[in-house]
Design a protein around this motif. Structure first.
Motif, PDB file in Angstrom:
ATOM      1  N   MET A   1       0.853  -1.168   0.000  1.00  0.00           N
ATOM      2  CA  MET A   1       0.000   0.000   0.000  1.00  0.00           C
ATOM      3  C   MET A   1       0.896   1.227   0.000  1.00  0.00           C
ATOM      4  SD  MET A   1      -3.367   0.996   2.239  1.00  0.00           S
ATOM      5  CE  MET A   1      -3.976  -0.633   2.044  1.00  0.00           C
ATOM      6  N   ALA A   2       0.525   2.210  -0.784  1.00  0.00           N
ATOM      7  CA  ALA A   2       1.282   3.456  -0.865  1.00  0.00           C
ATOM      8  C   ALA A   2       0.406   4.617  -0.416  1.00  0.00           C
ATOM      9  CB  ALA A   2       1.747   3.684  -2.297  1.00  0.00           C
ATOM     10  N   TYR A   3       0.995   5.505   0.363  1.00  0.00           N
ATOM     11  CA  TYR A   3       0.324   6.717   0.830  1.00  0.00           C
ATOM     12  C   TYR A   3       1.118   7.915   0.342  1.00  0.00           C
ATOM     13  CZ  TYR A   3      -1.818   3.627   4.296  1.00  0.00           C
ATOM     14  OH  TYR A   3      -2.498   2.625   4.909  1.00  0.00           O
ATOM     15  N   GLY A   4       0.463   9.029   0.146  1.00  0.00           N
ATOM     16  CA  GLY A   4       1.198  10.222  -0.226  1.00  0.00           C
ATOM     17  C   GLY A   4       0.307  11.446  -0.263  1.00  0.00           C
ATOM     18  N   PHE A  25      -7.758   2.711  -5.095  1.00  0.00           N
ATOM     19  CA  PHE A  25      -7.145   3.992  -4.768  1.00  0.00           C
ATOM     20  C   PHE A  25      -8.216   4.883  -4.170  1.00  0.00           C
ATOM     21  CE2 PHE A  25      -8.692   5.031  -8.995  1.00  0.00           C
ATOM     22  CZ  PHE A  25      -9.031   6.371  -8.935  1.00  0.00           C
ATOM     23  N   GLN A  26      -7.756   5.782  -3.303  1.00  0.00           N
ATOM     24  CA  GLN A  26      -8.666   6.723  -2.654  1.00  0.00           C
ATOM     25  C   GLN A  26      -7.997   8.085  -2.641  1.00  0.00           C
ATOM     26  OE1 GLN A  26     -10.074   5.385   1.107  1.00  0.00           O
ATOM     27  NE2 GLN A  26     -11.352   7.156   1.448  1.00  0.00           N
ATOM     28  N   CYS A  68     -10.842  -2.032 -10.771  1.00  0.00           N
ATOM     29  CA  CYS A  68     -10.435  -0.668 -10.410  1.00  0.00           C
ATOM     30  C   CYS A  68      -9.743  -0.012 -11.604  1.00  0.00           C
ATOM     31  CB  CYS A  68      -9.470  -0.743  -9.225  1.00  0.00           C
ATOM     32  SG  CYS A  68      -8.749   0.817  -8.712  1.00  0.00           S
ATOM     33  N   TYR A  69      -9.936   1.286 -11.772  1.00  0.00           N
ATOM     34  CA  TYR A  69      -9.242   2.037 -12.816  1.00  0.00           C
ATOM     35  C   TYR A  69      -7.739   1.977 -12.557  1.00  0.00           C
ATOM     36  CZ  TYR A  69      -7.577   5.953 -15.559  1.00  0.00           C
ATOM     37  OH  TYR A  69      -6.883   6.742 -16.438  1.00  0.00           O
ATOM     38  N   GLN A  70      -6.964   1.604 -13.580  1.00  0.00           N
ATOM     39  CA  GLN A  70      -5.526   1.411 -13.408  1.00  0.00           C
ATOM     40  C   GLN A  70      -4.661   2.408 -14.185  1.00  0.00           C
ATOM     41  OE1 GLN A  70      -5.450  -2.758 -14.512  1.00  0.00           O
ATOM     42  NE2 GLN A  70      -5.549  -3.351 -12.363  1.00  0.00           N
ATOM     43  N   TYR A  86      -3.572  10.715  -0.944  1.00  0.00           N
ATOM     44  CA  TYR A  86      -4.014   9.521  -1.662  1.00  0.00           C
ATOM     45  C   TYR A  86      -3.517   8.253  -0.994  1.00  0.00           C
ATOM     46  CZ  TYR A  86       0.691   9.451  -3.660  1.00  0.00           C
ATOM     47  OH  TYR A  86       2.050   9.444  -3.808  1.00  0.00           O
ATOM     48  N   ILE A  87      -4.229   7.181  -1.265  1.00  0.00           N
ATOM     49  CA  ILE A  87      -3.848   5.827  -0.882  1.00  0.00           C
ATOM     50  C   ILE A  87      -4.001   4.984  -2.143  1.00  0.00           C
ATOM     51  CG2 ILE A  87      -4.426   3.786   0.493  1.00  0.00           C
ATOM     52  CD1 ILE A  87      -5.735   5.685   2.516  1.00  0.00           C
ATOM     53  N   GLU A  88      -3.037   4.111  -2.389  1.00  0.00           N
ATOM     54  CA  GLU A  88      -3.118   3.201  -3.528  1.00  0.00           C
ATOM     55  C   GLU A  88      -2.717   1.799  -3.053  1.00  0.00           C
ATOM     56  OE1 GLU A  88      -1.583   3.064  -8.105  1.00  0.00           O
ATOM     57  OE2 GLU A  88      -0.142   3.730  -6.609  1.00  0.00           O
ATOM     58  N   ARG A  89      -3.502   0.812  -3.431  1.00  0.00           N
ATOM     59  CA  ARG A  89      -3.219  -0.572  -3.035  1.00  0.00           C
ATOM     60  C   ARG A  89      -3.110  -1.443  -4.272  1.00  0.00           C
ATOM     61  NH1 ARG A  89      -7.462  -2.100   0.681  1.00  0.00           N
ATOM     62  NH2 ARG A  89      -8.730  -2.486  -1.146  1.00  0.00           N
ATOM     63  N   GLU A  90      -2.133  -2.330  -4.252  1.00  0.00           N
ATOM     64  CA  GLU A  90      -1.980  -3.307  -5.343  1.00  0.00           C
ATOM     65  C   GLU A  90      -2.581  -4.623  -4.922  1.00  0.00           C
ATOM     66  OE1 GLU A  90       2.110  -3.562  -6.503  1.00  0.00           O
ATOM     67  OE2 GLU A  90       2.076  -1.569  -7.349  1.00  0.00           O
TER      68      GLU A  90
END
Length: 90
Positions: A1-4, A25-26, A68-70, A86-90
């Motif tokens: 998971m990536a945050y930024g 993603f959020q 999910c939109y990629q 934002y948060i993004e999860r793979e």
């Protein structure tokens, strides 16, 4: 998971790069007042983007029967800059 977080300005700003492994993603608008408009490419404007009001959020997630939109996600504001988290999860 990536945050930024990213400062979105008056030119189309890349929020997330394309990621074929993305499952969620959020976006969360943590700015002061102006809306952020987001879309799928650099031609996003305040007239054609999806509106994200202050303290508003947007979420896209893979579910049964829907992916999910990629692709890349861009944002823009009418004036000044606004903070977007934002948060993004793979």
């Amino acid at each position: 998971m990536a945050y930024g977080n990213i400062a979105v300005g008056t030119s189309a700003t890349v929020i997330l790069v394309a990621n074929p492994k993305r499952t969620m993603f959020q976006l969360y608008h943590d700015g002061t007042s102006a809306a952020i408009y987001h879309g799928e490419n650099s031609s996003v404007t305040t007239a054609n983007g999806y509106t994200l009001a202050q303290t508003g959020e947007y979420k896209d997630e893979t579910t049964i029967g829907r992916k999910c939109y990629q692709g890349a996600v861009y944002g823009i504001v009418a004036s000044s800059t606004e903070d977007l988290r934002y948060i993004e999860r793979e």
